[in-house]
Design a protein around this motif. Structure first.
Motif, PDB file in Angstrom:
ATOM      1  N   GLU A  37       0.821  -1.232   0.000  1.00 18.54           N
ATOM      2  CA  GLU A  37       0.000   0.000   0.000  1.00 18.54           C
ATOM      3  C   GLU A  37       0.847   1.271   0.000  1.00 18.54           C
ATOM      4  OE1 GLU A  37      -2.153   0.733   3.630  1.00 18.54           O
ATOM      5  OE2 GLU A  37      -0.704  -0.361   4.860  1.00 18.54           O
ATOM      6  N   HIS A  38       2.111   1.183   0.463  1.00 17.50           N
ATOM      7  CA  HIS A  38       2.959   2.377   0.512  1.00 17.50           C
ATOM      8  C   HIS A  38       3.828   2.561  -0.728  1.00 17.50           C
ATOM      9  CE1 HIS A  38       1.608   3.394   4.406  1.00 17.50           C
ATOM     10  NE2 HIS A  38       2.109   2.328   4.996  1.00 17.50           N
ATOM     11  N   THR A  39       3.730   1.628  -1.686  1.00 12.10           N
ATOM     12  CA  THR A  39       4.515   1.747  -2.915  1.00 12.10           C
ATOM     13  C   THR A  39       3.967   2.882  -3.781  1.00 12.10           C
ATOM     14  OG1 THR A  39       5.113  -0.582  -2.894  1.00 12.10           O
ATOM     15  CG2 THR A  39       5.203   0.528  -5.031  1.00 12.10           C
ATOM     16  N   THR A  40       4.837   3.808  -4.188  1.00 10.73           N
ATOM     17  CA  THR A  40       4.389   4.944  -5.006  1.00 10.73           C
ATOM     18  C   THR A  40       4.102   4.492  -6.440  1.00 10.73           C
ATOM     19  OG1 THR A  40       6.094   6.153  -3.770  1.00 10.73           O
ATOM     20  CG2 THR A  40       4.877   7.386  -5.438  1.00 10.73           C
ATOM     21  N   PHE A  41       5.049   3.751  -7.036  1.00  6.70           N
ATOM     22  CA  PHE A  41       4.918   3.314  -8.432  1.00  6.70           C
ATOM     23  C   PHE A  41       5.079   1.794  -8.521  1.00  6.70           C
ATOM     24  CE2 PHE A  41       7.091   7.517  -8.491  1.00  6.70           C
ATOM     25  CZ  PHE A  41       6.091   8.270  -9.092  1.00  6.70           C
ATOM     26  N   PRO A  42       3.976   1.042  -8.520  1.00 10.16           N
ATOM     27  CA  PRO A  42       4.096  -0.405  -8.705  1.00 10.16           C
ATOM     28  C   PRO A  42       4.410  -0.685 -10.175  1.00 10.16           C
ATOM     29  CG  PRO A  42       1.882   0.240  -7.930  1.00 10.16           C
ATOM     30  CD  PRO A  42       2.571   1.481  -8.381  1.00 10.16           C
ATOM     31  N   VAL A  43       5.384  -1.525 -10.470  1.00  9.91           N
ATOM     32  CA  VAL A  43       5.688  -1.855 -11.867  1.00  9.91           C
ATOM     33  C   VAL A  43       5.778  -3.367 -12.077  1.00  9.91           C
ATOM     34  CG1 VAL A  43       6.959   0.319 -12.255  1.00  9.91           C
ATOM     35  CG2 VAL A  43       8.228  -1.766 -11.661  1.00  9.91           C
ATOM     36  N   LYS A  44       5.516  -3.777 -13.312  1.00 16.08           N
ATOM     37  CA  LYS A  44       5.636  -5.190 -13.675  1.00 16.08           C
ATOM     38  C   LYS A  44       7.024  -5.444 -14.230  1.00 16.08           C
ATOM     39  CE  LYS A  44       1.387  -7.644 -14.602  1.00 16.08           C
ATOM     40  NZ  LYS A  44       0.229  -6.825 -14.991  1.00 16.08           N
ATOM     41  N   HIS A  45       7.549  -4.474 -14.992  1.00 18.61           N
ATOM     42  CA  HIS A  45       8.838  -4.655 -15.650  1.00 18.61           C
ATOM     43  C   HIS A  45       9.838  -3.621 -15.167  1.00 18.61           C
ATOM     44  CE1 HIS A  45       7.040  -7.612 -18.190  1.00 18.61           C
ATOM     45  NE2 HIS A  45       6.056  -6.777 -18.426  1.00 18.61           N
ATOM     46  N   PHE A  46      11.050  -4.082 -14.937  1.00 20.26           N
ATOM     47  CA  PHE A  46      12.122  -3.262 -14.394  1.00 20.26           C
ATOM     48  C   PHE A  46      12.379  -2.010 -15.243  1.00 20.26           C
ATOM     49  CE2 PHE A  46      16.489  -2.258 -13.253  1.00 20.26           C
ATOM     50  CZ  PHE A  46      16.496  -2.475 -11.887  1.00 20.26           C
ATOM     51  N   ASP A  47      12.313  -2.164 -16.589  1.00 20.02           N
ATOM     52  CA  ASP A  47      12.663  -1.023 -17.440  1.00 20.02           C
ATOM     53  C   ASP A  47      11.632   0.110 -17.416  1.00 20.02           C
ATOM     54  OD1 ASP A  47      10.698  -2.236 -18.923  1.00 20.02           O
ATOM     55  OD2 ASP A  47      12.002  -2.777 -20.606  1.00 20.02           O
ATOM     56  N   GLU A  48      10.502  -0.113 -16.721  1.00 21.84           N
ATOM     57  CA  GLU A  48       9.527   0.982 -16.554  1.00 21.84           C
ATOM     58  C   GLU A  48      10.116   2.124 -15.730  1.00 21.84           C
ATOM     59  OE1 GLU A  48       5.413  -0.305 -15.526  1.00 21.84           O
ATOM     60  OE2 GLU A  48       6.125  -2.310 -16.029  1.00 21.84           O
ATOM     61  N   ILE A  49      11.198   1.839 -14.991  1.00 21.37           N
ATOM     62  CA  ILE A  49      11.872   2.867 -14.190  1.00 21.37           C
ATOM     63  C   ILE A  49      12.346   4.012 -15.097  1.00 21.37           C
ATOM     64  CG2 ILE A  49      13.828   3.342 -12.642  1.00 21.37           C
ATOM     65  CD1 ILE A  49      13.738   0.311 -11.915  1.00 21.37           C
ATOM     66  N   ILE A  50      12.789   3.667 -16.310  1.00 19.85           N
ATOM     67  CA  ILE A  50      13.293   4.695 -17.236  1.00 19.85           C
ATOM     68  C   ILE A  50      12.206   5.716 -17.537  1.00 19.85           C
ATOM     69  CG2 ILE A  50      14.234   5.093 -19.563  1.00 19.85           C
ATOM     70  CD1 ILE A  50      15.308   2.186 -19.441  1.00 19.85           C
ATOM     71  N   LYS A  51      11.001   5.225 -17.837  1.00 18.02           N
ATOM     72  CA  LYS A  51       9.884   6.126 -18.149  1.00 18.02           C
ATOM     73  C   LYS A  51       9.560   7.015 -16.949  1.00 18.02           C
ATOM     74  CE  LYS A  51       7.422   2.759 -20.088  1.00 18.02           C
ATOM     75  NZ  LYS A  51       6.154   2.054 -19.970  1.00 18.02           N
ATOM     76  N   LEU A  52       9.587   6.416 -15.755  1.00 15.75           N
ATOM     77  CA  LEU A  52       9.273   7.184 -14.541  1.00 15.75           C
ATOM     78  C   LEU A  52      10.271   8.322 -14.332  1.00 15.75           C
ATOM     79  CD1 LEU A  52       8.393   4.269 -12.083  1.00 15.75           C
ATOM     80  CD2 LEU A  52       6.844   6.037 -12.933  1.00 15.75           C
ATOM     81  N   ILE A  53      11.542   8.030 -14.592  1.00 11.18           N
ATOM     82  CA  ILE A  53      12.603   9.014 -14.378  1.00 11.18           C
ATOM     83  C   ILE A  53      12.562  10.092 -15.463  1.00 11.18           C
ATOM     84  CG2 ILE A  53      15.116   9.283 -14.609  1.00 11.18           C
ATOM     85  CD1 ILE A  53      14.468   8.364 -11.881  1.00 11.18           C
ATOM     86  N   GLU A  54      12.288   9.662 -16.699  1.00 12.33           N
ATOM     87  CA  GLU A  54      12.341  10.624 -17.806  1.00 12.33           C
ATOM     88  C   GLU A  54      11.050  11.420 -17.951  1.00 12.33           C
ATOM     89  OE1 GLU A  54      13.717   8.306 -21.155  1.00 12.33           O
ATOM     90  OE2 GLU A  54      15.768   8.230 -20.359  1.00 12.33           O
ATOM     91  N   ALA A  55      10.010  11.018 -17.215  1.00 17.29           N
ATOM     92  CA  ALA A  55       8.702  11.700 -17.305  1.00 17.29           C
ATOM     93  C   ALA A  55       8.795  13.149 -16.799  1.00 17.29           C
ATOM     94  CB  ALA A  55       7.667  10.942 -16.494  1.00 17.29           C
TER      95      ALA A  55
END
Ligand code: BG6
Ligand code: MG
Length: 212
Positions: A194-212
């Motif tokens: 419940e405290h996770t800000t960005f739940p992701v299925k794939h590790f490379d989704e981190i790139i989109k989060l950072i570059e957003a």
């Protein structure tokens, strides 16, 4: 806008969690204590000795401090044998490409792990000198869910907590990051926290989060 990403190690950068399980299972069998994958989930993120205490909840007798030290040493020997079999091929392409891409974007990268085997694992994976900062089980007095490891990493990076993103697979790790005021990316079981800000299925989704 984030300036740094702090990664948990076991279960995030590599799949060493399966080796932890095999080693604890062998240790538990040797003292005839019941242990299974469900109990193993509770060990994610917590220190070696705290992990043993959780396993010993099922023991039929008390163990002395000396015996407990011997049991953790025995587990660690079995565990390290498996770590020593690891190589760069155990680093997934997805993880490696993501790390490289973040570094190329000028993002600072750190490890925040409870493990005292962190340096050995990074060496086996060919990541010995890759991260800007590595804070591990040897650098902290309180293991996750205490925020110490992440706060120390942010401090060493010289980046405010709000500008760091923490990547975790374990509930104890999300609790730790949350307690420290960090935003988090949750993979695997941490995606459901419940405290996770960005739940992701794939590790490379981190790139989109950072570059957003
Ligand atoms: C964490 C793992 O990263 O490190 C835990 O998730 C483990 O399962 C802890 O107990 C300590 O690891 P080590 O390598 O110091 O025994
Ligand atoms: Mg982990």
């Amino acid at each position: 806008n984030k300036k740094a990403v702090i990664f948990d190690l076991d279960g995030v950068i590599c799949s060493t969690d399966k080796y932890h399980y095999i080693a604890w299972k062998a240790m538990a069998d040797s003292i005839q204590v019941y242990f299974d994958e469900n109990i193993n989930h509770r060990l994610r993120g917590v220190s070696r000795m705290e992990s043993l205490e959780i396993i010993l909840e099922r023991a039929k007798r008390e163990f002395t401090e000396e015996e407990k030290i011997q049991l953790t040493e025995k587990k660690n020997q079995i565990y390290q044998k498996m770590l020593n079999q690891m190589s760069e091929s155990d680093l997934s392409g997805e993880v490696w490409n993501t790390l490289k891409r973040l570094k190329e974007s000028g993002i600072l990268l750190a490890i925040g792990s409870s493990s005292k085997n962190t340096k050995l694992i990074l060496e086996r994976l060919g990541l010995k000198d890759f991260f800007d900062i590595v804070i591990d089980g040897n650098d902290i007095s309180n293991s996750k869910p205490d925020p110490e490891v992440f706060l120390k990493a942010a401090d060493s990076l010289g980046v405010p907590v709000e500008e760091c993103l923490v990547v975790e697979d374990a509930n104890a790790g999300i609790q730790a990051a949350y307690a420290g005021g960090f935003q988090t990316v949750g993979v695997q079981e941490a995606a459901g926290n419940e405290h996770t800000t960005f739940p992701v299925k794939h590790f490379d989704e981190i790139i989109k989060l950072i570059e957003a």
